[in-house]
Design a protein around this motif. Structure first.
Motif, mmCIF file in Angstrom:
data_model
loop_
_atom_site.group_PDB
_atom_site.id
_atom_site.type_symbol
_atom_site.label_atom_id
_atom_site.label_comp_id
_atom_site.label_asym_id
_atom_site.label_seq_id
_atom_site.Cartn_x
_atom_site.Cartn_y
_atom_site.Cartn_z
ATOM 1 N N ASP A 145 29.300 40.407 42.171
ATOM 2 C CA ASP A 145 29.716 41.283 41.057
ATOM 3 C C ASP A 145 29.038 40.879 39.747
ATOM 4 O O ASP A 145 29.687 40.616 38.736
ATOM 5 C CB ASP A 145 31.249 41.306 40.931
ATOM 6 C CG ASP A 145 31.846 39.936 40.691
ATOM 7 O OD1 ASP A 145 31.174 38.918 40.969
ATOM 8 O OD2 ASP A 145 32.999 39.883 40.219
ATOM 9 N N ASP A 162 28.128 35.081 43.527
ATOM 10 C CA ASP A 162 28.992 36.262 43.630
ATOM 11 C C ASP A 162 28.116 37.498 43.564
ATOM 12 O O ASP A 162 27.041 37.485 42.932
ATOM 13 C CB ASP A 162 29.932 36.340 42.418
ATOM 14 C CG ASP A 162 31.220 35.565 42.600
ATOM 15 O OD1 ASP A 162 31.312 34.751 43.526
ATOM 16 O OD2 ASP A 162 32.134 35.785 41.773
ATOM 17 N N LYS A 190 34.704 43.991 35.577
ATOM 18 C CA LYS A 190 35.677 43.703 36.636
ATOM 19 C C LYS A 190 36.464 44.981 36.922
ATOM 20 O O LYS A 190 37.179 45.469 36.061
ATOM 21 C CB LYS A 190 36.652 42.609 36.182
ATOM 22 C CG LYS A 190 35.981 41.283 35.886
ATOM 23 C CD LYS A 190 35.801 40.474 37.155
ATOM 24 C CE LYS A 190 35.100 39.159 36.875
ATOM 25 N NZ LYS A 190 34.573 38.553 38.087
HETATM 26 MN MN MN Z 1 32.943 37.434 40.751
#
Ligand code: MN
Ligand code: UDP
Length: 297
Positions: free
Chosen positions: A158, A156, A290
């Motif tokens: 992030d 990912d 997030k």
């Molecule tokens: Mn992620």
């Protein structure tokens, strides 16, 4: 399989991890029931793993998707910290998949490191962007990525590297323990439970809950994994259903059926929001905060 030493054996030599110092971490599980090592800080010798990888003259791929606003939000930090920490001293080829190649930050890379940018279509739903990765990766592994690299990690975007992530993590197939779930009882793990889904696991199934933000392995093993997940996702779509955690649910089903050769402790992909834990000594990757309201439509 069965690469872990029998109980009480102190030292074991194994490819990539060098000497496993099992008693260095008596408080955590360092071997799965099928004999795969679970890599915790202190259970391997990073220098030996490094020498082993250099002798094998490896090229290691790192794939990451940055579609829509995930590109501006996360990609620069992911790549900058990968330069500092990911497989330093090895040959590395980054593969960035995006619908906007021109927007990918271009910084000078360390020796032996290259960046390739591949264009993908932008799916409308974020769930589809996430799941579509399996099909795109399968194609890439069958193309230039698969010819250039022997081992690949798929991640990912992030998140960012915060410590050395080296060849101790390499193996034929590699799964990541999920930071939020590694100490939960099996019946509570968030597997897909709807028996109509190709990702379904029954209450007495499942070894660990693995995090889809990081998986890896040889090109051949990843071709098999991505083919399975893409096919299973297509099967669900044809039935008008979608697994609870999308590609992660299918990945968990895959690793239940095909046990990973190596498991990474949550130190390799840690969520700082969990706070301090005595067993988390040296995080290698940290989840970025997030900010779904900013990056998801
Ligand atoms: Mn992620
Ligand atoms: N992703 C992306 N654009 C999107 C949705 C997802 O680039 O619109 C990629 C990105 O690499 C992201 C990954 O797919 O890190 C998985 O999605 P996300 O991180 O949002 O899922 P979560 O970690 O929250 O389960």
């Amino acid at each position: 399989m069965g690469t872990c030493p029998p109980a009480r054996m102190l030292l074991l030599r194994d490819n990539f991890t060098g000497l496993l110092r099992l008693w260095a971490r008596p408080e955590v599980l360092t071997c799965t029931s099928w004999g795969a090592p679970i890599i915790w800080d202190g259970t391997f010798d990073p220098d030996m793993a490094q020498q082993e990888a250099i002798q094998q003259n490896l090229t290691i791929g790192l794939t990451v998707f940055a579609v829509g606003r995930y590109l501006e939000k996360y990609l620069a930090r992911f790549l900058e910290t990968a330069e500092q920490h990911f497989m330093v001293g090895q040959r590395v080829v980054y593969y960035v998949f995006t619908e906007r190649p021109a927007a990918v930050p271009r910084r000078p890379l360390g020796p032996g490191r290259q960046l390739r940018v591949e264009r993908v279509l932008r799916e409308r739903r974020w769930q589809d962007v996430s799941m579509e990765r399996m099909r795109t990766l399968h194609a890439a592994l069958g193309g230039r990525l698969g010819r250039e690299a022997q081992f690949v990690f798929c991640m990912d975007v992030d998140q960012y590297f915060s410590g050395a992530f080296g060849p101790e993590a390499l193996a034929e197939s590699v799964a990541q323990l999920h930071a939020w779930h590694y100490h939960w009882p099996r019946r509570l793990l968030p597997y897909e439970r709807d028996a109509r889904s190709a990702a379904a696991l029954a209450v007495d199934e499942g070894d660990f809950y693995y995090h889809a933000a990081l998986f890896g392995g040889s090109v051949a093993a990843l071709r098999q994994l991505t083919a399975h997940c893409a096919r299973a996702q297509q099967q669900d779509r044809a039935r008008g259903i979608e697994a609870r955690w999308h590609d992660e649910s299918h990945l968990n089903k895959y690793f239940w059926l095909h046990k990973p050769a190596k498991v990474l402790s949550p130190e390799f992909c840690w969520s700082p929001e969990i706070g301090q834990r005595a067993e988390i000594r040296h995080p290698r990757l940290l989840w970025a905060p997030k900010e779904y309201a900013l990056v998801r439509d």
